[in-house]
Structure formats: structure tokens, C-alpha cells
Design an enzyme around this catalytic site. Sequence first.
Site, PDB file in Angstrom:
ATOM      1  N   ARG A 280      77.638  65.062  26.351  1.00 59.72           N
ATOM      2  CA  ARG A 280      76.323  64.655  26.887  1.00 59.72           C
ATOM      3  C   ARG A 280      75.247  65.603  26.397  1.00 59.72           C
ATOM      4  O   ARG A 280      74.057  65.306  26.447  1.00 59.72           O
ATOM      5  CB  ARG A 280      76.296  64.666  28.437  1.00 59.72           C
ATOM      6  CG  ARG A 280      77.235  63.729  29.169  1.00 59.72           C
ATOM      7  CD  ARG A 280      77.202  62.338  28.672  1.00 59.72           C
ATOM      8  NE  ARG A 280      78.221  62.122  27.666  1.00 59.72           N
ATOM      9  CZ  ARG A 280      78.199  61.132  26.775  1.00 59.72           C
ATOM     10  NH1 ARG A 280      77.200  60.289  26.735  1.00 59.72           N
ATOM     11  NH2 ARG A 280      79.167  60.989  25.897  1.00 59.72           N
TER      12      ARG A 280
ATOM     13  N   GLN B  56      86.827  58.330  25.247  1.00 64.59           N
ATOM     14  CA  GLN B  56      85.997  58.408  26.439  1.00 64.59           C
ATOM     15  C   GLN B  56      86.491  57.479  27.546  1.00 64.59           C
ATOM     16  O   GLN B  56      85.738  57.129  28.453  1.00 64.59           O
ATOM     17  CB  GLN B  56      84.541  58.080  26.108  1.00 64.59           C
ATOM     18  CG  GLN B  56      83.902  59.085  25.169  1.00 64.59           C
ATOM     19  CD  GLN B  56      82.417  58.837  25.009  1.00 64.59           C
ATOM     20  OE1 GLN B  56      81.649  58.930  25.953  1.00 64.59           O
ATOM     21  NE2 GLN B  56      82.005  58.494  23.805  1.00 64.59           N
TER      22      GLN B  56
ATOM     23  N   ASP C 155      79.147  47.155  26.181  1.00 64.56           N
ATOM     24  CA  ASP C 155      79.157  48.602  25.900  1.00 64.56           C
ATOM     25  C   ASP C 155      80.323  49.239  26.658  1.00 64.56           C
ATOM     26  O   ASP C 155      80.816  48.676  27.635  1.00 64.56           O
ATOM     27  CB  ASP C 155      77.829  49.214  26.383  1.00 64.56           C
ATOM     28  CG  ASP C 155      77.539  50.567  25.720  1.00 64.56           C
ATOM     29  OD1 ASP C 155      78.351  51.014  24.886  1.00 64.56           O
ATOM     30  OD2 ASP C 155      76.498  51.167  26.041  1.00 64.56           O
ATOM     31  N   GLU C 156      80.790  50.395  26.234  1.00 65.61           N
ATOM     32  CA  GLU C 156      81.865  51.135  26.903  1.00 65.61           C
ATOM     33  C   GLU C 156      83.092  50.242  27.130  1.00 65.61           C
ATOM     34  O   GLU C 156      83.681  50.217  28.204  1.00 65.61           O
ATOM     35  CB  GLU C 156      81.372  51.693  28.256  1.00 65.61           C
ATOM     36  CG  GLU C 156      80.072  52.470  28.184  1.00 65.61           C
ATOM     37  CD  GLU C 156      80.236  53.928  27.778  1.00 65.61           C
ATOM     38  OE1 GLU C 156      81.376  54.336  27.495  1.00 65.61           O
ATOM     39  OE2 GLU C 156      79.213  54.628  27.717  1.00 65.61           O
TER      40      GLU C 156
ATOM     41  N   LYS D  42      76.390  54.101  19.132  1.00 65.29           N
ATOM     42  CA  LYS D  42      76.988  52.819  19.518  1.00 65.29           C
ATOM     43  C   LYS D  42      76.049  52.019  20.415  1.00 65.29           C
ATOM     44  O   LYS D  42      75.804  50.838  20.184  1.00 65.29           O
ATOM     45  CB  LYS D  42      78.319  53.051  20.273  1.00 65.29           C
ATOM     46  CG  LYS D  42      79.385  53.728  19.435  1.00 65.29           C
ATOM     47  CD  LYS D  42      80.689  53.857  20.194  1.00 65.29           C
ATOM     48  CE  LYS D  42      80.595  54.714  21.440  1.00 65.29           C
ATOM     49  NZ  LYS D  42      80.263  56.122  21.176  1.00 65.29           N
ATOM     50  N   THR D  43      75.521  52.690  21.433  1.00 65.82           N
ATOM     51  CA  THR D  43      74.640  51.979  22.350  1.00 65.82           C
ATOM     52  C   THR D  43      73.362  51.573  21.623  1.00 65.82           C
ATOM     53  O   THR D  43      72.814  50.495  21.840  1.00 65.82           O
ATOM     54  CB  THR D  43      74.332  52.861  23.573  1.00 65.82           C
ATOM     55  OG1 THR D  43      75.571  53.227  24.176  1.00 65.82           O
ATOM     56  CG2 THR D  43      73.487  52.123  24.596  1.00 65.82           C
TER      57      THR D  43
END
Length: 767
Positions: free
Chosen positions: A637, A278, A232-233, A46-47
Site C-alpha cells: 500500500r 493478494q 476487480d480483485e 490493474k484497477t
Amino acid sequence: MLRGMPEVGHQKRVEELLEGLNEPQREAVTHGEGPLLILAGAGSGKTRVLTHRVAFLIYTGQAKPGEILAITFTNKAAGEMRGRVERLLETDTHGMWLMTFHAACARILRAKGDLLGYTSRFTIYDQSDTRRLVKRCMGELGVDPKRFAPSAVHSQISQAKNRLLDADAYAADADPGFGEMVSEVYRLYERELSNMNAMDFDDLLFRTVNLFELHEDVRTRYAGTFKHVLVDEYQDTNHTQYRLLQLLVGGGRREPMRGERVDIPGHRNLAVVGDDSQSIYGFRSADIRNILDFQKDFPDARVVKLEQNYRSTQTILDAANAVIANNRGGIAKHLWSELGRGGPIHARGCEDEHGEARFVVGEIERLTDEGASRAEIAVLYRTNTISRVIEDALVRTKTPYQVIGGTKFYEKAEIKDAIAYLTWLSNPFDVVSFQRIANVPRRGLGQTSLSRIVAHSASVGAPVWEVAAAAERVPGLGAAAIKSLGRFMSTMQELAALVAEGVPVGDLLEAMLSRTGYVEALEAEAIGGGEKSFEAQGRIESLQQLVEVAHEFDASAPSEEDTLDRFLQEIALKSDSDTRRDDEGLVTLMTLHNAKGLEYPIVFIAGCEHGVFPHQRAIDEGGLEEERRLFYVGVTRAMRELYLTYARRRSVFGQPTFALPSEFIEEVPSELMDRDEPSRPRLGGIAPAGRPRVGAGSWEAPANGARTRRERTTVAAQFRLGEDVVHTAFGEGVVTGVEPGGIIVVRFAGDGSERKLMADYAPIGRR
Ligand code: ATP
Ligand code: MG
């Protein structure tokens, strides 16, 4: 053919840019105008899509660098994105708005805040300034800080601001009692901030929204400047941030909050990416509906789903998916990886936190010996307190590390203060140390008095120690200052006598901490309750650690000479090597919240215990699902190796506490794990008072024979209710209370006073 491509040379670059993307990623990167939602699981790129899209928009001439606003959640993430865009574009990112919401708003307010009555030099108060101000306002209004914790009041105010409620709007809905009190504090707090030309973090967002709502010309200017907005996020945005985006791009929710304008015109070039699994900032008013309702807000939005994970082994993904499946709801995602099964997840139980730290550091040494770089390793934890023991083990093994979003041990104020005391004892000329400690804890010695002493010492050419010891000769010093310097210097001279006698450094340090009143001042704060007392408690614990470091130094010191100087030198080198970055990089330590969006080949999640992670407060307040999402964030992560560690016993506020492994470990299918724990926890080691006996026979016993902090704590803190004690200054007394943090309450026979004392430091013993 790609639209708007300016030069032929660019075409090759654009092709290169798109080469490293899969089909749905490419679709998202090349999406033209209008709303775009990328909803996908962890590590699916995504990033990467967001950064590539920024580069793509610039390459293809759809936007100039200054016309893009790309929002990340943390400064670290912003830095990473900047790096990625710079690598892609091969230019610097100057002129691009690639930053956090807070940073973008601060920039806008520096330019336009005058319209709201701020100067461009307004101050931004950090969390601790903010808390202090709330406390002061509560004091002014006569609210008892023992009944209502300032941190709880501040959290109410913060949540109100995150929902765009000012003091009046908050008051309108406030319930009688707590709510009414908060709204009064809120009102005064706002007045104080505005009088001081200051803002707190939440204000940065709130005031920017105010600015755009009150000044249509300013809004349209910024809305026109940012032709493309990317976030983002997005799952962690709150209502204020949502509103801000609406004001910039137009469109948005059909059911407005009270009084909000809905018919905002705009280009609607908003691209958001996120993962509902998340979402970890609900406790700070993030509103998961923002991402879940994006398609309702923008019915014509293009939605892209990404399913291939490029980060982790299948084993790590399977574990993450299995754990998150225990949450209700959520959008189903089917993540798969081509990176192979990989090795099992290592789950390791240890007897206590020191055993855990030794295990983590031992594994780090083994992995780096085998060729891993330290920069590939991250140690994550739920709360900052977990990091101390691990840091200590890293310092001892001289493993270079960095702490993101925290202060390293030797950089902490209390540690620097303690070292400054010792340094001044060793070097009477040391003006910097003198200035650091003379009024810490407070002795009524102001900056002016200290400057006079320093100036006099310079003019007569005598060490500052000598001048301070004869304060009555310093021109211009007031009577009160002379008196308190006299008291201070007589304590320092007592300590200097100990140095001359050659007492071990550990004992000297303990004497210093108790005789100068340093620990006593912290104890007074520690008892107060709330955030401040929590902080003070942490400082006391750090100092206990330093005492332990000193005792270990003594135990290993080969000779009796110059021990203080050698100790100081060792510490100076330690802190120096702490900050040095060498080629092999640094191990990274941070909280799970700070790790969002990042990835490391090797990840440790420490403190996986029920009550620590999931955190007790979350368990009590029904926040287990958010904790589970945080665990999901932690697990995802990891690229190659994942370690989940826990301690059977951990000191919480100085009290050994027994714990069970986190339920999240139990939720990882056992076939994915290689699990190892002490088969029979040595429960036989419990002392009658409920405290564990330490050392003797346990496999965790320190090898060098030095007394550990736990032993010392246990020995010193073994006071029990009703026990007869004697204190060198206050005489005989009886223990009337035992409190967390090694604090005991003693009623003294002599004057009938009841005092709270730090069992470890107070000069007190059994009768
Ligand atoms: P998170 O949910 O944790 O924020 P994310 O979805 O943002 O994760 P990224 O960080 O963008 O994922 O990507 C994860 C890793 O996969 C990165 O190292 C990235 O470079 C790599 N990656 C993503 N897409 C591809 C691709 N198409 N080809 C090769 N590597 C890729
Ligand atoms: Mg990401």
C-alpha cells in the site's frame, strides 16, 4: 483504427485516455469482446486498467453506461472507481453499475425478489443481527451456547451459503454431532429469516443465484443488459460469486458442482483482474482457484501480464517480494519500479502499545510539520483492537483522523452512554440523555413509560429529572415502572450528591459505572464466551479508557469549580473536532483487509508481533500463508515511506502479554531496513505476580505524572488466588479465580455466593 467510434470529437479523448498507459495496459483496455484475464502484482495498474476500460467501452460506443457491470470488493473501492471514471468521462456515473457484489445483488433483489417470496422492502441483517438470530435459534433448539459458540455456528452457515449449499444440501454431508446440530440450526435460521422478510449478507448473493437459476427469463434479461462485466480483485471471489458471473456471462467451469447447469449460453464478455499473492479472504471461503483456473474455464481468454509498478519505491517492492517468496507456489511475477530506491523501511520496536502509539503519532506530527498532508498517511493493523491506543494518542494530540470500517472512540455506544449519564447529572432538563440512559442497562423501563415521563415533564414545565424522581405523580405509569424508576433515581441522586461535593470527574465516572450497574451488565456478557463477549470486553476496555481520560483531566484541572461541566465541554469539542474535515485532511486508520486496493504515500503497519500479525488463530489453524499475503498487501500500500512497528508488551484482554516481533519483519532483508528497538527490554520491571510494574524509571513513563490506566489496572488487578478481600456490599471473601479482562472470582463468606467482579471497578479491597 478503433472500432465503433461514434464521433470525431471522441477520438481525441480516446487518445488521451490511452496516453497514460503502458503497452500491455493499453492492450487490456482496448481488448474487444470475449474473456480477458489481467494477472499482475500489486500497484501495476490493474484497477487503473479496469477503470480506463469502462471509460473506453463507453467512448467507443461498445456499451452504454447502463450496460456495464463493474464489481469492486469494498464500498470504498467502489467509491474510488466511481471517482476515477467520473474524472475520465467528465460526467456523473449515474446509471452505471459500479459497485460491490453485495450492492449489485441487493439492487437486483429489490427489483425481482418477489419471485422468491420477498417483498421489495426486505431487511438486510448485519453481522451483529445475524449472530443474535443464530443464537436465538440455538436457544430454541436447546443447544448450549457455552458448548458451541454462536459465532462458530454462524460461520459454518455462512461458509455453506458461500458454497451454494442450502440447509438440505448441508445436512446431506454433515457429520454426526456438530454438523448435524449446525444443519438443524441452519434450517430454523432460514425459516426465521424468511418469516421476517429478511436476508443476511451471504443471502444477497445466494438468493440472486437462486433467482437466476429458477427464472430463466430474469437471468436472460440481466445477462442481456450487462454487455460487459468487469471484476476487480478477482482472487477473492467465492464459489457463489463465481456462479453468479457464470449465469451472467455464460461459459465457465467444466467440472460443475452437484446439480449445476453447465451449458449456460452467454456473450462471455468478462474481464477480471487480480493478483494471487493478494488473496486474503480464504477464511471467508474465497476460492483462489477461480483466478488460477480462469484459463481452464475460458481456454480462449486473452491473458495480460503487467510488470511495471507505478506505486512504490524499489525498496518497498523488494521487501514485498522477499516476504512473499516465503510462500509456496503462487505465480511468479517480476515487478519493477522506476521510482528509485527511496529511503529504507523503518522498523521500530517499542516497550509497549502506548510507546508504539506515541511513536506513530510522533512521526505523524514530524512528517506533517515537514509538509506532508495528513490525507497522505494511513495506519494499518491486523485487528481493530490495535487501533484504540493509537486513536487515543491521536485524540490527545488533536490530530484529525478517520477510521474506515470501524466506529470512532467518541461515537461508540458505550462512550455515548457514559457521557449521557454525566450530562444528565449536569443538566436535569436534558431529555435526550435521559431517554438514552434510563433503560441502559435494562431496568424494565419501556419506551411508553419513558414517553409518559417526558410528556408529563413538558406539560407541567418541570425538569425531567424532577418528574422522574417523583414518578408516582406521572399519570398512567405502571407500578413496576414506578418501582424501578425509584431505584434508578435514588442511584442518580447519590451520584448528584457526589457532584455537589465536587469529587473529581474520574472518581465520579467510576462511581457511576459501578453504581448504575452499567459495567456489571457488560461483565455478565463478557463472561459468556463467543463474539458477544468479545464485544462486551471491548466496551469495558473503552470505558476504562474514558476513565483514564477523566483522571488525566482531573490531574490537569486548575480549579475545583464546575469540573464536570468543563469536562463535558471538553469532550463535546473533542468529538466535534473529530468529525470536522479540514483542508489538511485526515489521517486514515483501518484494518489491513480494508486497505486492499488502496495506496498512501506514508503507511504505518502497527502491531507487527507474533500472535497479533500473524494472528494467533491463523498460526494455530495453518493459515500462515494467508497472513503473509495480507502482510504483502499491507507493504504494497505504501508509496514512499513504510513503518513497521511492534510492541514488546501488549495488554490482551487486560493482561500484559509479552511478544516477539512478527516473523514477517524478520523476512524483510535487513539491508532494506533501518531498525530500532529498545536494546534491553526492561524485563526487570516484572512484578512477582507476573505483571509488569509500570512507571518508575521506565523511559515510557508518562511525563505529566497522571496515573495511567495501566498503573490503575495493575494496582487494582493485583489480586491473587486465595487472597482475602472485602467488598463494601458483600462483605468478606476470598479470591477463587483470576480471569482475563481484569475479572476476579470471589467467594463471599456471608452468603456463600461466588461472584465475578471487575477488579478495576468493584468496590473491593484487600483485607
Ligand atoms: P493493487 O494490486 O494494489 O490493487 P493495482 O494493480 O490495481 O494495485 P493501481 O491502483 O491501478 O494498481 O495503480 C497503482 C498506481 O499506479 C496508481 O496510482 C495508478 O494511477 C498508477 N499507475 C498505473 N499505471 C500507470 C501508468 N501507466 N502511468 C502512470 N501511473 C500509473
Ligand atoms: Mg487494484
